[in-house]
Scaffold this motif. Sequence first.
Motif, short mmCIF file in Angstrom:
data_model
loop_
_atom_site.label_atom_id
_atom_site.label_comp_id
_atom_site.label_asym_id
_atom_site.label_seq_id
_atom_site.Cartn_x
_atom_site.Cartn_y
_atom_site.Cartn_z
N ASN A 123 -30.87 23.65 30.67
CA ASN A 123 -30.20 22.70 29.78
C ASN A 123 -31.09 21.47 29.60
O ASN A 123 -31.38 20.77 30.57
CB ASN A 123 -28.86 22.26 30.37
CG ASN A 123 -27.86 23.39 30.44
OD1 ASN A 123 -27.87 24.16 31.40
ND2 ASN A 123 -27.02 23.50 29.45
N ILE A 124 -31.47 21.20 28.38
CA ILE A 124 -32.32 20.04 28.09
C ILE A 124 -31.48 18.93 27.47
O ILE A 124 -30.69 19.16 26.56
CB ILE A 124 -33.46 20.44 27.13
CG1 ILE A 124 -34.41 21.40 27.83
CG2 ILE A 124 -34.20 19.20 26.63
CD1 ILE A 124 -35.49 21.97 26.94
N CYS A 125 -31.64 17.71 28.02
CA CYS A 125 -31.03 16.52 27.42
C CYS A 125 -32.16 15.57 27.07
O CYS A 125 -33.01 15.28 27.90
CB CYS A 125 -30.06 15.85 28.39
SG CYS A 125 -29.34 14.33 27.71
N ARG A 126 -32.14 15.07 25.86
CA ARG A 126 -33.24 14.23 25.41
C ARG A 126 -32.83 12.77 25.20
O ARG A 126 -33.63 11.98 24.74
CB ARG A 126 -33.84 14.79 24.11
CG ARG A 126 -34.82 15.91 24.35
CD ARG A 126 -36.06 15.40 25.07
NE ARG A 126 -36.94 16.48 25.50
CZ ARG A 126 -36.98 16.98 26.72
NH1 ARG A 126 -36.17 16.51 27.64
NH2 ARG A 126 -37.82 17.93 27.03
N CYS A 127 -31.57 12.43 25.53
CA CYS A 127 -31.28 11.00 25.38
C CYS A 127 -30.53 10.37 26.55
O CYS A 127 -30.82 9.23 26.88
CB CYS A 127 -30.61 10.70 24.05
SG CYS A 127 -29.23 11.71 23.59
N THR A 128 -29.63 11.05 27.22
CA THR A 128 -28.93 10.40 28.32
C THR A 128 -29.85 10.29 29.54
O THR A 128 -29.80 9.31 30.27
CB THR A 128 -27.68 11.20 28.70
OG1 THR A 128 -26.82 11.26 27.58
CG2 THR A 128 -26.95 10.56 29.86
N GLY A 129 -30.68 11.29 29.74
CA GLY A 129 -31.43 11.37 31.00
C GLY A 129 -30.55 12.11 32.00
O GLY A 129 -29.34 12.18 31.85
N TYR A 130 -31.19 12.63 33.04
CA TYR A 130 -30.46 13.55 33.92
C TYR A 130 -29.73 12.87 35.06
O TYR A 130 -28.83 13.44 35.65
CB TYR A 130 -31.43 14.60 34.47
CG TYR A 130 -31.98 15.47 33.36
CD1 TYR A 130 -31.28 16.58 32.92
CD2 TYR A 130 -33.17 15.14 32.74
CE1 TYR A 130 -31.74 17.36 31.88
CE2 TYR A 130 -33.66 15.91 31.69
CZ TYR A 130 -32.95 17.01 31.27
OH TYR A 130 -33.42 17.77 30.24
N GLU A 131 -30.11 11.64 35.39
CA GLU A 131 -29.55 11.04 36.60
C GLU A 131 -28.03 10.88 36.50
O GLU A 131 -27.30 11.20 37.44
CB GLU A 131 -30.25 9.70 36.89
CG GLU A 131 -30.25 9.33 38.35
CD GLU A 131 -30.67 10.46 39.31
OE1 GLU A 131 -29.96 10.63 40.31
OE2 GLU A 131 -31.66 11.17 39.05
N ARG A 132 -27.56 10.38 35.38
CA ARG A 132 -26.10 10.21 35.24
C ARG A 132 -25.38 11.57 35.21
O ARG A 132 -24.25 11.69 35.69
CB ARG A 132 -25.78 9.46 33.95
CG ARG A 132 -26.11 7.98 34.02
CD ARG A 132 -25.62 7.28 32.79
NE ARG A 132 -26.05 5.89 32.77
CZ ARG A 132 -25.67 5.01 31.87
NH1 ARG A 132 -24.85 5.38 30.91
NH2 ARG A 132 -26.09 3.78 31.93
N ILE A 133 -26.03 12.54 34.64
CA ILE A 133 -25.42 13.88 34.59
C ILE A 133 -25.31 14.45 36.00
O ILE A 133 -24.29 15.03 36.38
CB ILE A 133 -26.26 14.79 33.66
CG1 ILE A 133 -26.18 14.28 32.21
CG2 ILE A 133 -25.78 16.24 33.75
CD1 ILE A 133 -27.17 14.94 31.25
N ILE A 134 -26.36 14.25 36.80
CA ILE A 134 -26.32 14.72 38.19
C ILE A 134 -25.27 13.95 38.99
O ILE A 134 -24.52 14.54 39.78
CB ILE A 134 -27.72 14.61 38.82
CG1 ILE A 134 -28.67 15.61 38.15
CG2 ILE A 134 -27.66 14.81 40.33
CD1 ILE A 134 -30.13 15.41 38.48
#
Length: 152
Positions: free
Chosen positions: A131-142
């Motif tokens: 899953n690629i995210c190009r604007c939120t960044g992964y830290e908040r998702i994690i």
Amino acid sequence: MGIDLTVNGDHLTSTSDPVTPLVDVLREEFHLTGAKPVCREGFCGACMVLIDGDPTPSCLVPAALANGCDIRTVEGLAANGGLNPIQAALEACDAVQCGMCFPGMVVSLTHLVSTRPDATREDIRAALTGNICRCTGYERIIEAALLALATA
Ligand code: FES
Ligand code: FES
């Protein structure tokens, strides 16, 4: 002869050409537009759905290969009409911006939370490799995934 699918618990028959990518059947024939056809090459994860319980890029699956399968899209992941734990945590952590990646993220992380209640930060990273995210960044998702694991 049609292609028989169970989609979010409903038994549906597709009359699309058998080689039509599943993501297009879901969106154009069944009007389930959560899965997004972005790269169409299996890299971005925006089209992710659960096929027989496994996260799968629906752009790579010809409709005929899904015949008889149980498909769950992001539209079918709500809990009793409300947000499921990962959806609620993503919202609480403000982990979405444009939303293009979001349905696929929800599918992959809902699968992780429901199958790996002991998942670690590294497990979450591994679960999101497709899953690629190009604007939120992964830290908040994690962080949201960790919150969902703690509260599920
Ligand atoms: S559109 Fe299917 S993985 Fe990108
Ligand atoms: S929120 Fe925009 S790509 Fe992820």
